[in-house]
Design an enzyme around this catalytic site. Sequence first.
Site, short mmCIF file in Angstrom:
data_model
loop_
_atom_site.label_atom_id
_atom_site.label_comp_id
_atom_site.label_asym_id
_atom_site.label_seq_id
_atom_site.Cartn_x
_atom_site.Cartn_y
_atom_site.Cartn_z
N HIS A 242 0.85 -1.19 0.00
CA HIS A 242 0.00 0.00 0.00
C HIS A 242 0.88 1.24 0.00
CE1 HIS A 242 -3.19 2.80 1.13
NE2 HIS A 242 -4.02 1.85 0.76
N ASP B 20 -7.92 -5.29 -0.16
CA ASP B 20 -8.35 -6.20 -1.24
C ASP B 20 -7.97 -7.65 -1.00
OD1 ASP B 20 -7.55 -3.47 -3.32
OD2 ASP B 20 -9.56 -4.25 -2.94
C1 SDX Z 1 -6.17 -0.01 -2.98
O1 SDX Z 1 -4.36 4.46 -2.03
C2 SDX Z 1 -5.34 3.86 -1.43
O2 SDX Z 1 -5.78 4.24 -0.36
C3 SDX Z 1 -5.90 2.66 -2.18
C4 SDX Z 1 -6.93 1.82 -1.45
C5 SDX Z 1 -8.21 2.58 -1.19
O3 SDX Z 1 -8.92 2.20 -0.25
O4 SDX Z 1 -8.55 3.47 -2.00
O5 SDX Z 1 -6.38 1.39 -0.20
C6 SDX Z 1 -7.33 0.60 -2.27
O6 SDX Z 1 -5.93 0.33 -4.10
C7 SDX Z 1 -5.31 -1.00 -2.24
C8 SDX Z 1 -4.07 -1.48 -3.09
C9 SDX Z 1 -4.56 -2.57 -4.03
N1 SDX Z 1 -3.47 -2.97 -4.98
C10 SDX Z 1 -2.85 -4.14 -4.87
O7 SDX Z 1 -3.02 -4.95 -3.96
C11 SDX Z 1 -1.88 -4.43 -6.02
C12 SDX Z 1 -0.57 -5.02 -5.46
N2 SDX Z 1 0.10 -3.96 -4.73
C13 SDX Z 1 0.99 -3.11 -5.46
O8 SDX Z 1 0.94 -3.05 -6.81
C14 SDX Z 1 1.53 -1.92 -4.68
O9 SDX Z 1 1.83 -2.36 -3.42
C15 SDX Z 1 0.66 -0.69 -4.61
C16 SDX Z 1 0.26 -0.20 -5.97
C17 SDX Z 1 -0.57 -0.95 -3.81
C18 SDX Z 1 1.47 0.40 -3.92
O10 SDX Z 1 2.53 0.68 -4.72
P1 SDX Z 1 3.68 1.73 -4.33
O11 SDX Z 1 3.43 2.36 -3.02
O12 SDX Z 1 3.86 2.63 -5.50
O13 SDX Z 1 4.90 0.81 -4.12
P2 SDX Z 1 5.82 0.30 -5.31
O14 SDX Z 1 4.99 -0.24 -6.44
O15 SDX Z 1 6.83 1.34 -5.59
O16 SDX Z 1 6.53 -0.95 -4.60
C19 SDX Z 1 7.62 -0.75 -3.69
C20 SDX Z 1 8.40 -2.06 -3.74
C21 SDX Z 1 8.78 -2.46 -5.15
O17 SDX Z 1 9.94 -3.28 -5.05
P3 SDX Z 1 11.41 -2.56 -5.30
O18 SDX Z 1 11.32 -1.83 -6.62
O19 SDX Z 1 11.61 -1.64 -4.09
O20 SDX Z 1 12.37 -3.73 -5.30
O21 SDX Z 1 7.58 -3.12 -3.24
C22 SDX Z 1 7.35 -4.06 -4.28
C23 SDX Z 1 7.65 -3.36 -5.59
O22 SDX Z 1 8.04 -4.29 -6.58
N3 SDX Z 1 5.93 -4.44 -4.19
C24 SDX Z 1 5.47 -5.68 -4.28
C25 SDX Z 1 4.09 -5.58 -4.06
N4 SDX Z 1 3.76 -4.29 -3.84
C26 SDX Z 1 4.90 -3.59 -3.93
N5 SDX Z 1 6.10 -6.85 -4.55
C27 SDX Z 1 5.30 -7.95 -4.58
N6 SDX Z 1 3.99 -7.94 -4.36
C28 SDX Z 1 3.33 -6.78 -4.10
N7 SDX Z 1 2.02 -6.75 -3.90
#
Ligand code: SDX
Length: 427
Positions: free
Chosen positions: A306, A363
Amino acid sequence: MTEKAELRFGDQTIELDIVEGTEGERAIDIQDLRAKTGLITLDPSYANTGSCESSITFINGEEGILRYRGYPIEEIAEKCSFLESSYLLIYGELPTREQLDEFRESVRYHTMLHEDFRLFYRAMPKDAHPMASASAACASLATFYPDSLDPRDPREVEIGVHRLIAKLPTLASYAFKHSIGQPFMYPDNRLSYVGNFLHMMFATPCEPFEVDPVVEKALDLLFILHADHEQNCSTSTVRLVGSSHVNLFASISAGINALWGPRHGGANQQVIEMLQAIAAEGITGRDFVERAKSNDDTSRLMGFGHRVYKNFDPRAKIIKKACFDVLSRLGVHSKLLEIAVELEELALKDDYFVERKLYPNVDFYSGVIYNAIGTPENMFTAMFAIGRLPGWIAQWQEMHDHKHKIGRPRQVYQGATQRAVTPIEQR
Ligand code: SDX
């Protein structure tokens, strides 16, 4: 005495006001930055940028705190209904019994759709994703209700708000019925808000339909937990689109489209598909967690991570508990829940997830309940939209209640500097 930040650039030093919120959060007010220095700031995903001051929802991502208008989500989830929570978010205070009854009656009055919406859905392909039809139908509400379009007329806004809260469940159920070739069900206004939605989704004209109170309560809880989440992607979209002074229906339609994305609300559908794939492939949770660490968007552990929560998402905790409660009361055994619990246990002990502070979000478990009550996967995000609607409305209204300009970010240009057009013969 306003605290200040000092910015030194070249031979210039300027002071910028610090804005402090009621929970002690502080921000540098940069509204005069460009005028004073010619500089802008650069923050492509707005991770460090506040778009507004808001009094609706407070999140502390480090401590896993979520409050609607100051009330902890745990208390609201336990003591309020979804319509009560919607009233709180939209009007700012918990309703009295009389106010809630009046709100509920007004919503009930508007649940039906214009008959021409049947033709609208008939024009859609059977396999149209419900989020596509919901956003299109939501925007087209503006064509049916020209008397509730002016965002600066409080009366027009209020009737538009009640129409949207009332009709989005009907729109969503029509999308579902169209996809399975069953007749649309008219609302039955003797039922509760959620009971009516379940009726429109799962009843048919041929059989009596009883709303299951366990399912009704579970869905009411899920809608409450999704109701608002401060300046997330879809809410920021609703505010930005709304800042052009387009009507509420169009602004919410934009929010529905933003929510559809797999990184945002679309994740709940991705989570179930991920769990189903793990079950179908017969791979272990450990296999999948290792794959999820490959660090590309295609094999992420969906439902984890998140932008704001770097601790447990409080909603995930409540939904996980509800999963066990609802499934046992329905007498349903869910292999998907078993897999989800195993994935969570593995990830929470794995350095890759611990170092990146990746925890289950809203989620991760919600789809297990949707699945257990018979909702098809492609409806999950539409359910999220029904829950999030009062939050979008409250945020849109808050923007309109304050003096605001059209949202228009700047950029740092990195393209070609000026050059002359070469005649095509010479290119
Ligand atoms: C919602 O914003 C809100 O409030 C949203 C929400 C709401 O109520 O409105 O809470 C609802 O959208 C919840 C999130 C749902 N999405 C997912 O579950 C999709 C999987 N999660 C990700 O794609 C990610 O965690 C996000 C999009 C939710 C957040 O992304 P960020 O903050 O931009 O973090 P990032 O993508 O830059 O990741 C940071 C690191 C990366 O690795 P490095 O480049 O540092 O090596 O963490 C890794 C990412 O690859 N990473 C994950 C991961 N989420 C982040 N690796 C594996 N699995 C994951 N789920």
